[in-house]
Design a protein around this motif. Structure first.
Motif, PDB file in Angstrom:
ATOM      1  N   MET A   1      90.452  -8.064 -49.109  1.00 19.75           N
ATOM      2  CA  MET A   1      89.252  -7.352 -49.526  1.00 19.75           C
ATOM      3  C   MET A   1      89.500  -5.852 -49.437  1.00 19.75           C
ATOM      4  O   MET A   1      90.237  -5.392 -48.593  1.00 19.75           O
ATOM      5  N   ALA A   2      88.823  -5.102 -50.298  1.00 19.91           N
ATOM      6  CA  ALA A   2      88.978  -3.652 -50.326  1.00 19.91           C
ATOM      7  C   ALA A   2      87.606  -2.989 -50.368  1.00 19.91           C
ATOM      8  O   ALA A   2      86.706  -3.454 -51.063  1.00 19.91           O
ATOM      9  N   LYS A   3      87.478  -1.931 -49.621  1.00 20.94           N
ATOM     10  CA  LYS A   3      86.239  -1.164 -49.637  1.00 20.94           C
ATOM     11  C   LYS A   3      86.134  -0.477 -50.997  1.00 20.94           C
ATOM     12  O   LYS A   3      86.991   0.313 -51.370  1.00 20.94           O
ATOM     13  N   THR A   4      85.066  -0.814 -51.739  1.00 20.26           N
ATOM     14  CA  THR A   4      84.884  -0.297 -53.086  1.00 20.26           C
ATOM     15  C   THR A   4      83.570   0.466 -53.179  1.00 20.26           C
ATOM     16  O   THR A   4      82.501  -0.087 -52.925  1.00 20.26           O
ATOM     17  N   ARG A   5      83.653   1.709 -53.568  1.00 22.48           N
ATOM     18  CA  ARG A   5      82.468   2.557 -53.721  1.00 22.48           C
ATOM     19  C   ARG A   5      81.710   2.158 -54.972  1.00 22.48           C
ATOM     20  O   ARG A   5      82.294   2.012 -56.045  1.00 22.48           O
ATOM     21  N   LEU A  38      67.901   1.695 -55.385  1.00 18.28           N
ATOM     22  CA  LEU A  38      69.087   1.006 -55.882  1.00 18.28           C
ATOM     23  C   LEU A  38      69.035  -0.475 -55.546  1.00 18.28           C
ATOM     24  O   LEU A  38      68.738  -0.843 -54.419  1.00 18.28           O
ATOM     25  N   SER A  39      69.334  -1.283 -56.520  1.00 17.21           N
ATOM     26  CA  SER A  39      69.426  -2.725 -56.308  1.00 17.21           C
ATOM     27  C   SER A  39      70.895  -3.138 -56.365  1.00 17.21           C
ATOM     28  O   SER A  39      71.244  -4.177 -56.914  1.00 17.21           O
ATOM     29  N   ILE A  40      71.732  -2.319 -55.780  1.00 17.99           N
ATOM     30  CA  ILE A  40      73.176  -2.523 -55.852  1.00 17.99           C
ATOM     31  C   ILE A  40      73.584  -3.852 -55.230  1.00 17.99           C
ATOM     32  O   ILE A  40      74.374  -4.592 -55.802  1.00 17.99           O
ATOM     33  N   ALA A  41      73.078  -4.143 -54.042  1.00 19.86           N
ATOM     34  CA  ALA A  41      73.489  -5.373 -53.353  1.00 19.86           C
ATOM     35  C   ALA A  41      73.200  -6.597 -54.213  1.00 19.86           C
ATOM     36  O   ALA A  41      74.080  -7.448 -54.415  1.00 19.86           O
ATOM     37  N   GLU A  42      72.002  -6.675 -54.727  1.00 25.37           N
ATOM     38  CA  GLU A  42      71.620  -7.823 -55.536  1.00 25.37           C
ATOM     39  C   GLU A  42      72.443  -7.901 -56.822  1.00 25.37           C
ATOM     40  O   GLU A  42      72.800  -8.983 -57.272  1.00 25.37           O
ATOM     41  N   ALA A  43      72.751  -6.753 -57.391  1.00 28.86           N
ATOM     42  CA  ALA A  43      73.516  -6.734 -58.634  1.00 28.86           C
ATOM     43  C   ALA A  43      74.907  -7.344 -58.460  1.00 28.86           C
ATOM     44  O   ALA A  43      75.454  -7.944 -59.383  1.00 28.86           O
ATOM     45  N   GLU A  49      72.514  -6.331 -45.954  1.00 26.24           N
ATOM     46  CA  GLU A  49      73.129  -6.040 -44.665  1.00 26.24           C
ATOM     47  C   GLU A  49      74.632  -5.823 -44.777  1.00 26.24           C
ATOM     48  O   GLU A  49      75.254  -5.258 -43.882  1.00 26.24           O
ATOM     49  N   THR A  50      75.249  -6.260 -45.881  1.00 25.97           N
ATOM     50  CA  THR A  50      76.696  -6.096 -46.047  1.00 25.97           C
ATOM     51  C   THR A  50      77.073  -4.745 -46.657  1.00 25.97           C
ATOM     52  O   THR A  50      78.261  -4.449 -46.796  1.00 25.97           O
ATOM     53  N   SER A 109      79.193   1.399 -50.384  1.00 21.89           N
ATOM     54  CA  SER A 109      80.360   0.604 -50.753  1.00 21.89           C
ATOM     55  C   SER A 109      80.156  -0.839 -50.316  1.00 21.89           C
ATOM     56  O   SER A 109      79.252  -1.142 -49.540  1.00 21.89           O
ATOM     57  N   PHE A 110      81.019  -1.711 -50.820  1.00 24.36           N
ATOM     58  CA  PHE A 110      81.087  -3.101 -50.381  1.00 24.36           C
ATOM     59  C   PHE A 110      82.548  -3.474 -50.206  1.00 24.36           C
ATOM     60  O   PHE A 110      83.417  -2.883 -50.840  1.00 24.36           O
ATOM     61  N   ASP A 111      82.808  -4.461 -49.372  1.00 20.28           N
ATOM     62  CA  ASP A 111      84.133  -5.047 -49.315  1.00 20.28           C
ATOM     63  C   ASP A 111      84.232  -5.991 -50.500  1.00 20.28           C
ATOM     64  O   ASP A 111      83.532  -6.998 -50.564  1.00 20.28           O
TER      65      ASP A 111
END
Length: 118
Positions: A1-5, A38-43, A49-50, A109-111
């Motif tokens: 996994m990679a941290k992605t902005r 932003l609805s980034i997580a859901e998208a 929480e992640t 960011s997300f992993d």
């Protein structure tokens, strides 16, 4: 996994009378967060929480910022804070004190697994 902005938001906060670096930073953080929904997580199919939330704050006196107060503002996610020298102190006309300006960047960011083009 990679941290992605996936998103960067910017804010500015001031302390006009009290020369309060923490107060200016809080206003800047809220400015960055509250102007956007932003609805980034859901998208991306992640739980909120992640989210990996990196907050960068620039003020003239970084050691005067109380990070424990800023940490309470973020509604979710795993956060890190960095305070650096920057921002702006504007001397008042009477020479007694300054108006403090804080600049804030919120980086989300997300992993995520990177997909290579083949």
């Amino acid at each position: 996994m990679a941290k992605t902005r996936v998103a960067v938001e910017f804010g500015m906060g001031t302390s006009i009378r009290k020369q309060d670096y923490t107060g200016a930073a809080i206003r800047g953080l809220k400015d960055a967060l509250w102007h956007n929904s932003l609805s980034i997580a859901e998208a991306f199919g992640f739980e909120k929480e992640t989210m990996l939330v990196d907050v960068e704050i620039a003020v003239q006196q970084p050691s005067a910022v109380d990070l424990t107060k800023l940490e309470k503002i973020l509604p979710y996610g795993q956060s890190t804070f960095k305070v650096i020298s920057g921002g702006l102190d504007i001397t008042k006309p009477d020479g007694k004190g300054a108006t403090v300006v804080a600049n804030v960047a919120v980086i989300v960011s997300f992993d995520m697994e990177k997909i290579n083009d083949q």
